[in-house]
Design a protein around this motif. Structure first.
Motif, short mmCIF file in Angstrom:
data_model
loop_
_atom_site.label_atom_id
_atom_site.label_comp_id
_atom_site.label_asym_id
_atom_site.label_seq_id
_atom_site.Cartn_x
_atom_site.Cartn_y
_atom_site.Cartn_z
N TYR A 146 0.85 -1.18 0.00
CA TYR A 146 0.00 0.00 0.00
C TYR A 146 0.89 1.24 0.00
CZ TYR A 146 -3.65 -3.34 0.86
OH TYR A 146 -4.50 -4.41 0.73
N GLU A 147 1.07 1.80 -1.17
CA GLU A 147 1.99 2.91 -1.35
C GLU A 147 1.27 4.25 -1.20
OE1 GLU A 147 5.23 2.75 -3.95
OE2 GLU A 147 4.77 0.76 -4.70
N GLU A 148 2.03 5.24 -0.72
CA GLU A 148 1.47 6.56 -0.46
C GLU A 148 2.01 7.56 -1.48
OE1 GLU A 148 1.57 7.61 3.81
OE2 GLU A 148 2.39 5.59 4.10
N PRO A 149 1.14 8.14 -2.32
CA PRO A 149 1.60 9.10 -3.31
C PRO A 149 2.33 10.29 -2.71
CG PRO A 149 -0.61 8.37 -3.82
CD PRO A 149 -0.28 7.82 -2.47
N CYS A 150 1.98 10.68 -1.49
CA CYS A 150 2.66 11.82 -0.87
C CYS A 150 4.14 11.51 -0.62
CB CYS A 150 1.97 12.21 0.43
SG CYS A 150 2.01 10.96 1.72
N LYS A 151 4.49 10.22 -0.56
CA LYS A 151 5.88 9.82 -0.34
C LYS A 151 6.57 9.35 -1.62
CE LYS A 151 5.06 8.41 4.45
NZ LYS A 151 5.08 7.29 5.42
N LEU A 194 -6.63 12.03 -8.81
CA LEU A 194 -7.16 11.05 -7.87
C LEU A 194 -6.03 10.30 -7.16
CD1 LEU A 194 -10.04 9.68 -10.12
CD2 LEU A 194 -10.38 10.69 -7.85
N VAL A 195 -5.01 9.90 -7.92
CA VAL A 195 -3.87 9.21 -7.32
C VAL A 195 -3.14 10.14 -6.35
CG1 VAL A 195 -1.62 8.15 -7.79
CG2 VAL A 195 -3.59 7.60 -9.24
N ALA A 196 -2.93 11.39 -6.76
CA ALA A 196 -2.23 12.35 -5.90
C ALA A 196 -3.00 12.60 -4.60
CB ALA A 196 -2.02 13.67 -6.65
N LYS A 197 -4.33 12.56 -4.67
CA LYS A 197 -5.16 12.82 -3.50
C LYS A 197 -5.35 11.59 -2.61
CE LYS A 197 -6.81 17.14 -3.81
NZ LYS A 197 -6.82 18.09 -2.68
N ALA A 198 -5.03 10.42 -3.14
CA ALA A 198 -5.25 9.18 -2.39
C ALA A 198 -4.29 9.08 -1.21
CB ALA A 198 -5.09 7.98 -3.31
N GLY A 199 -4.79 8.53 -0.11
CA GLY A 199 -3.90 8.26 1.02
C GLY A 199 -3.00 7.09 0.72
N LYS A 200 -3.60 6.00 0.22
CA LYS A 200 -2.83 4.81 -0.14
C LYS A 200 -3.44 4.18 -1.40
CE LYS A 200 -1.35 3.51 4.54
NZ LYS A 200 -1.33 2.42 5.58
#
Length: 387
Positions: A146-151, A194-200
């Motif tokens: 479960y990857e985080e786009p913010c990282k 949507l990907v950028a806004k997703a938590g995971k």
């Protein structure tokens, strides 16, 4: 249909003149092993028998909400589907594509710890004799992680720009007021957001979505649709600016800009072979590169440039992922840019020498795209050096 909204998956299927493919599509949905489905079937003003086929299936399966409306395009039609959806989860299916029977089951199982679940895809190409050729396209995300786009900003590229082949928490659309534009190419301006806004997000490493790439009438076969690549890029950039995400995703967006321009121009070159007027191609090229000039001033300018490599097939295939036309890959003695993985190689005096690192842990498409990314940003550095 049961009203267990916590488990319900809403499926949005826009329909327009797909009478040849629609039964197969709807069969794949109604026969899913996962039964908690709201199937939103929207006939977008078809002029063939698609509407009759939709009505037949709606009469057969109570989970189908059938809507018949005037033609507006797939973007507004999907937006209507979002408005009508009631499930906690939502997914999209093009009406000439189809699912593996376990698509919904596997995707719902994965998304419980994420905002977006993404599966691998099967690309289906039909040749002139009617024979179908399949190619599995794996997503460049570690399976089950479960990857985080913010990282990891590059997830907006790695997660693939299609709206299809993904299951979303519907709240991701609602809470962020995300709507599709009314363009022929309308996926990636919102998918990246949507990907950028997703938590995971997570990858289901099974090819569960069958994507028919080359039917007559596909959206990437006309000059109008190719022009909309640029319009979509402008919307993509505006979306990230509005959400104050430009700084964090800057490098990833540069890759997205370039890859979409490259894809559109490669399609346009194929169009030249089918009779697309050269003047229209020139207009498209000027428009797309004018966007790059403004959005990424130091983008690689590969007009009339030739690339060569040291007879390495892997490097040759990776280089093609950067080029607009495969004919730009030439004999090393004739090239402007020479690409090698040999750090001890002697420089070619009449060419710009680019040395890439080959990660031996990577295989197949992962390896090719990794090398292509290296080449792209090495070319950017060369542009900066020459300014």
């Amino acid at each position: 249909m049961k009203n267990n909204f916590d488990n319900l998956l809403s499926v949005v299927i826009p329909v327009y003149n797909v009478e040849t493919y629609l039964d197969k599509c709807l069969m794949s949905v109604t026969k899913q092993t996962y039964k908690e489905l709201q199937i939103i079937l929207i006939n977008d003003g078809s002029t063939d028998s698609s509407g009759d086929i939709c009505q037949k299936w709606a009469d057969r399966d109570s989970r189908i909400l059938y809507i018949n409306k005037e033609n507006e395009g797939s973007g507004p039609t999907r937006n209507l589907g979002i408005d009508k959806a009631v499930g906690k989860y939502i997914t999209f299916l093009d009406s000439d594509d189809w699912w593996d029977i376990h698509y919904a089951e596997n995707m719902i199982s994965a998304i419980n710890e994420a905002d977006i679940a993404i599966c691998d895809m099967v690309y289906v190409d039909v040749d002139e004799k009617g024979n179908a050729h399949q190619h599995i396209s794996n997503i460049r995300i570690t399976p089950g992680v479960y990857e985080e786009p913010c990282k990891n900003q590059d997830l907006i590229n790695r997660a693939r720009t299609f709206l299809c082949g993904k299951v979303f928490k519907r709240s991701l659309f609602i809470n962020n007021r995300i709507r599709q534009p009314n363009l022929a190419i309308n996926d990636y301006p919102i998918v990246c957001l949507l990907v950028a806004k997703a938590g995971k997000i997570c990858r289901v490493d099974k090819p569960l979505y069958y994507y028919l790439r080359n039917r007559t009438g596909n959206t990437v076969t006309s000059f109008k649709s190719l022009w909309s690549f640029g319009e979509a890029l402008e919307i993509l950039k505006k979306n990230f600016e509005t959400e104050n995400l430009m700084h964090h995703f800057k490098k990833a967006l540069y890759k997205m800009y370039y890859s979409q321009v490259r894809f559109a121009l490669r399609k346009a070159k194929e169009g030249l072979k089918r009779g697309l007027p050269q003047e229209q191609y020139n207009q498209l090229e000027e428009y797309l590169f004018s966007f790059l000039d403004s959005a990424w001033p130091a983008h690689p300018d590969i007009h009339n440039k030739k690339f060569g490599t040291d007879n390495n097939d892997v490097l040759g295939e990776a280089i093609k992922l950067v080029l607009i036309d495969d004919s730009m890959l030439v004999d090393p003695e004739e090239c402007d840019y020479f690409v090698t993985s040999d750090h001890n190689a002697k420089d070619k005096p009449d060419a710009v020498n680019i040395v890439v690192n080959i990660d031996t842990a990577l295989k197949g498409e992962d390896l090719l795209w990794d090398i292509a990314d290296q080449i792209l940003f090495m070319l950017e550095r060369e542009e900066n050096r020459n300014v």
